[in-house]
Design a protein around this motif. Structure first.
Motif, mmCIF file in Angstrom:
data_model
loop_
_atom_site.group_PDB
_atom_site.id
_atom_site.type_symbol
_atom_site.label_atom_id
_atom_site.label_comp_id
_atom_site.label_asym_id
_atom_site.label_seq_id
_atom_site.Cartn_x
_atom_site.Cartn_y
_atom_site.Cartn_z
ATOM 1 N N GLN A 1 0.842 -1.197 0.000
ATOM 2 C CA GLN A 1 0.000 0.000 0.000
ATOM 3 C C GLN A 1 0.869 1.235 0.000
ATOM 4 O O GLN A 1 1.091 1.857 1.028
ATOM 5 N N THR A 2 1.338 1.594 -1.171
ATOM 6 C CA THR A 2 2.262 2.730 -1.215
ATOM 7 C C THR A 2 1.546 4.057 -1.225
ATOM 8 O O THR A 2 2.122 5.096 -0.950
ATOM 9 N N GLY A 3 0.296 4.033 -1.607
ATOM 10 C CA GLY A 3 -0.404 5.308 -1.725
ATOM 11 C C GLY A 3 -0.252 5.918 -3.102
ATOM 12 O O GLY A 3 -0.912 6.897 -3.431
ATOM 13 N N TYR A 4 0.614 5.341 -3.922
ATOM 14 C CA TYR A 4 0.809 5.915 -5.268
ATOM 15 C C TYR A 4 -0.171 5.299 -6.244
ATOM 16 O O TYR A 4 -0.121 4.109 -6.533
#
Lengths: 164, 671, 106
Positions: B638-641
């Motif tokens: 879950q990198t947020g990118y």
């Protein structure tokens, strides 16, 4: 003959402008590429005996949506070419490669098994015909779409408030 | 289809009703009612058993095996075990002994325990014991017998530790139960092996173990190893319950319980359960000669081992306890040489005279206000006449003086030992010699008991004066004879000890052995045949008889000489050889402290360290830790990118697409 | 006039779609990403119309065109909202670099 030449030119335009949308740095230029893409598409729709759809394409997509895009770009003053320092990411070459693969695979699949176009019935693609089906067989989706547009309007207004 | 023999369940049901009665309302009705009900149910069961025996004897011998089914119990696929009673000579004999002698002991208890405040609880446990013992002897399969087996073990524990406020008593109860458990382990393994080999656990009926065993033996399908293992494991169970070496150590300590308990459980009934079980399964033993040898050797060894220890005991009940162990050795000797009926005969006579001796000693103990040390008795003959004369009968019976009961049964066993062909090695004569020596010792220590207790000068007056422990009554003065509730059973048992032996017949005089004929359906040698018991010429038989009598008389004479005036000087304190004997050659100390506490403690500690802490806790914590580790590793996705997400989706879509197209192509859809 | 094989339209549609996907993955400017999404939607429209030409019944042919209209309506609504969101984010964060919008990070 004429149709085929027309198809060929439009196809070329589409290919070039598609690549342009993705590869060009300046977002305004990207948007303009997209506009050209849409016009070429409209011509292609005509070749497919979808006149009404072609007209709507020009009006809605090229006329309204792209204008909205350009407005936003200019509002946010993103015209400057100082867009975000580009450093090399491994994603880029891989993604291009994958896209190529994607096209090849689909093309291969497509050519392997499709049939020819059917004879053209009368009245196909006209406003009357589309309208007729829209209001009889497809009236439910039609009404729901109108609700959707209402929601979009409300949403847009909410979004635009000075204080959320 | 009900028959008269279904009444057998009433026999079991009567004491059960007694148990429930005492358990629920015992405290509310008076002691008299409790005593009356407790005794009546057992004697009622006795009467019913006698009736059923008469009915059984009307049938021809081959048919004297009736099965009465109460309940289906277990039916799990191929494993079928029912709650069934087997009514045959052996089970009815034991039922009669249990309820008859048991009933007399219940009557006795109404007098002995009269001052005890836990009176109802006592009768509750006693009745429950009768229920379980009856289950044990009446069962038709090994599993139901095991239920009874465990049940009597439980009641033994409850009754040994009856006066639970004293730690010595509870320790003794624990010891009895735990040591029994070791024997039970053997029993359980035997049950499993038996089922695995024969597919059934029944003693009689259409599908029974013994029939299968004999069939398999005839077809040479029965491996000697398996049947020997089964027999030996069963014997391990018998060793525990019937107090043979090496698991006898609980019996002397069990004397901590009230005397009626010692008489009933640890003399007449529970400890004979091992013998009953071995007799029941005699087919197995016949098929495994090695096991029979083991039984005989251990039996005779225990007999002489315990007899030597009895010589040095000072507590009157302990002498009797070791005597019981020794006599049980005789019974197993009889079984080991193939004379199962003789072993059971000795069970019967022993029930009479040992119960008598215990109850008599109880009478003495009570008269002296709970004094049990013989060094502080003496000269009681004139104060307790009835007790004295009945114990005299018991003494002569156990020593083997004809024509009392003990002589017949002991002599039968010794004769069978001498002439047996059932053992692989012809050790018959050696075993006979050891048995004879034991008989001499038996006579000697029993005479010693009589001497120290009843003859000579009274030594209790001095002790009595400083008596502080249980002096509830507070009266000094002379010991009084016991009330009729206690003396009547003594008299009845004395009569039985005198005349009970006659049904055994007497071979040299060609008086037929009615007892053996009676037990033939149950205990007759099916595999080895009667010839295994050997047939001695009459002259040899007479010689053996005279040898037995001589041993008895000699033993008594030695004892009389030494003890007729009471306690000799050098026996006041425990020293030297006497001390070693007294402490059981330190075997008990070795077993309990050495093996039990030290070795057991080490093993328990290791198990805790290794298995519990490292394995189990490690496994549980490990799984939790692993889950956590997986979680914290996966969350990095879950990198947020958003673009990374889109990229992943792209890859997935392409894979899916390729797979679909390949599948489609291979399915032959290509144009 | 002679018919043009439908497959060509489909290949073209596939190409446009691939370009759209590439753009979504590669570009960092959310508005450009949005435009690529529009590109994808148009690719789908083209595919609809191409397949509609393959149908036998008139009703089915019409259905393709009706789909296309509906898709356009949805696209329009989506663009309106989406651009509104981008403007709102710009007002809050003063940047619209997609890489910096990572509040959903672990």
């Amino acid at each position: 003959m004429f149709g085929q030449i027309l198809f060929g030119i439009m196809a070329l335009v589409i290919v070039v402008t598609s690549i342009g949308v993705v590869a060009v740095r300046n977002p305004v230029r990207s948007a303009l590429n997209l506009v050209a893409n849409f016009f070429a598409l409209a011509v292609l729709y005509l070749l497919l005996y979808a006149q009404f759809v072609a007209a709507v394409q020009v009006i809605v997509y090229a006329g309204a949506i792209m204008v909205l895009f350009l407005f936003t770009i200019m509002l946010l003053n993103l015209g400057a070419p100082a867009e975000l320092a580009e450093r090399f990411e491994w994603k880029r070459p891989i993604t291009w490669g994958l896209a190529l693969l994607f096209v090849i695979v689909l093309a291969g699949g497509v050519f392997a098994r499709l049939g020819e176009a059917q004879p053209v019935p009368d009245n196909i693609g006209t406003v009357q015909m589309v309208g007729k089906y829209l209001f009889t067989d497809w009236v439910y989706p039609f009404e729901l779409t109108s609700v959707l547009l209402l929601i979009a309007i409300v949403g847009a207004i909410v979004m635009a408030k000075r204080r959320l | 289809m009900t028959s008269t023999f279904d009444l057998i369940w009433v026999v079991v049901g009567l004491p059960l009703a007694g148990f429930l009665f005492h358990a629920f309302v015992g405290k509310r009705v008076g002691k008299k009612v409790v005593g009356a009900v407790g005794t009546a149910v057992v004697l009622g069961a006795f009467a019913l058993s006698a009736y059923l025996l008469l009915e059984l004897l009307k049938l021809p011998a081959e048919e004297q095996q009736i099965i009465s089914k109460l309940w289906r119990w277990i039916e799990a696929g191929a494993f079928k075990v029912a709650f069934e009673a087997l009514i045959d000579p052996l089970s009815l004999l034991m039922a009669l002994i249990v309820t008859g002698v048991g009933g007399l002991i219940h009557l006795y208890s109404t007098g002995y325990m009269a001052d005890d405040e836990d009176y109802p609880r006592f009768f509750t446990y006693m009745n429950l014991f009768i229920v379980f013992m009856l289950t044990l002897v009446l069962s038709n399969n090994l599993l139901m017998m095991f239920v009874g087996w465990e049940g009597v073990g439980l009641c033994s524990y409850l009754l040994i530790g009856f006066w639970y406020k004293d730690k010595v008593n509870t320790d003794s109860a624990n010891k009895a139960f735990i040591v029994n458990r070791i024997g039970d382990w053997g029993f359980t393994l035997a049950v499993i092996l038996a089922f695995w080999t024969f597919g059934t656990l029944n003693f009689a009926g259409q599908e029974n173990m013994f029939q299968r065993a004999m069939e398999m033996h005839q077809q040479k399908m029965l491996s000697a190893g398996i049947i020997t293992a089964i027999a030996l494991l069963l014997f391990v169970g018998a060793t525990g319950k019937s107090a043979q070496f090496p698991l006898y150590i609980w019996l002397p300590d069990a004397m901590a319980g009230p005397t009626p308990v010692s008489a009933l459980i640890h003399a007449a009934t529970m400890v004979t359960a091992g013998v009953v079980m071995v007799t029941r399964c005699h087919v197995f033993f016949e098929l495994a000669p090695a096991a029979m040898l083991v039984v005989a050797v251990i039996g005779v060894f225990t007999a002489i081992f315990a007899a030597t220890i009895a010589l040095a005991q000072t507590d009157i009940k302990r002498v009797l306890a070791y005597s019981t162990v020794s006599q049980l050795g005789y019974m197993f000797l009889g079984c080991g040489v193939g004379a199962f009926a003789s072993g059971m005969f000795h069970v019967t006579t022993h029930a009479f005279f040992k119960a008598l001796l215990f109850l008599g000693s109880g009478s003495v103990i009570l008269a002296l206000h709970h004094e049990q040390d013989m060094r502080r008795m003496g000269g009681l003959a004139k104060y307790l006449p009835i007790t004295y004369w009945t114990m005299l009968a018991g003494w002569l019976a156990i020593s083997g003086i004809p024509p009392l009961a003990g002589f017949f049964s002991k002599d039968e066993i010794l004769a069978a030992t001498f002439g047996t062909h059932a053992l692989p090695v012809s050790m018959g004569q050696i075993l006979w010699a050891v048995g004879l020596l034991t008989a001499l010792l038996t006579a000697f220590y029993m005479t010693r008991l009589m001497g120290l207790t009843f003859w000579g000068e009274p030594r209790w007056a001095a002790a009595h004066a400083h008596h502080g422990k249980d002096d509830v009554h507070g009266h000094h003065g002379e010991p009084k004879e016991s009330p009729p509730s206690m003396t009547v059973p003594l008299m009845i048992l004395a009569v039985l000890s005198v005349v009970g032996g006659f049904i055994g017949g007497f071979a040299p005089l060609h008086i037929p052995n009615r007892f053996e004929a009676f037990l033939e359906p149950s205990a007759g040698l099916k595999v080895l045949g009667k010839q295994a018991l050997g047939h001695l010429p009459v002259s040899v038989e007479w010689m053996l008889v005279w040898a037995s009598v001589a041993a008895a008389v000699l033993g008594i004479w030695f004892g009389w000489v030494r003890y007729r005036r009471g306690l000799p000087e050098n026996e006041r304190e425990l020293t030297g050889v006497r001390k070693v004997l007294y402490n059981q050659y330190y075997y008990d100390w070795l077993m309990v402290k050495g093996v039990g506490l030290w070795l057991g403690g080490r093993i328990a500690n290791w198990m805790w360290q290794f298995v519990d802490v490292r394995l189990v806790d490690g496994l549980v914590n490990g799984i939790a830790g692993f889950t956590g580790w997986v979680g914290s590793s996966l969350r990095r996705v879950q990198t947020g990118y958003v673009r990374n997400y889109a990229f992943t989706i792209l890859i997935g879509a392409i894979v899916l697409l390729v797979w679909l197209l390949i599948r489609g192509a291979s399915a032959g859809l290509a144009r | 006039m002679e018919a043009i094989p439908i497959s060509w339209f489909l290949v073209l549609s596939a190409f446009m779609f691939a370009m759209g996907v590439t753009g979504v993955v590669i570009r960092r400017n959310p508005i450009v990403i949005f435009m690529c999404i529009e590109l994808m939607l148009n690719a789908a429209n083209l595919a609809f119309l191409a397949f509609a030409r393959q149908q036998v019944q008139l009703g089915a042919q019409a259905a393709g065109q009706v789909y296309t209209i509906l898709v356009m309506a949805v696209a329009a609504a989506e663009v309106a909202i989406g651009l509104g969101i981008i403007v709102a984010i710009y007002r809050l964060r003063d940047t619209i670099n997609v890489d910096e919008m990572n509040l959903l990070k672990f």
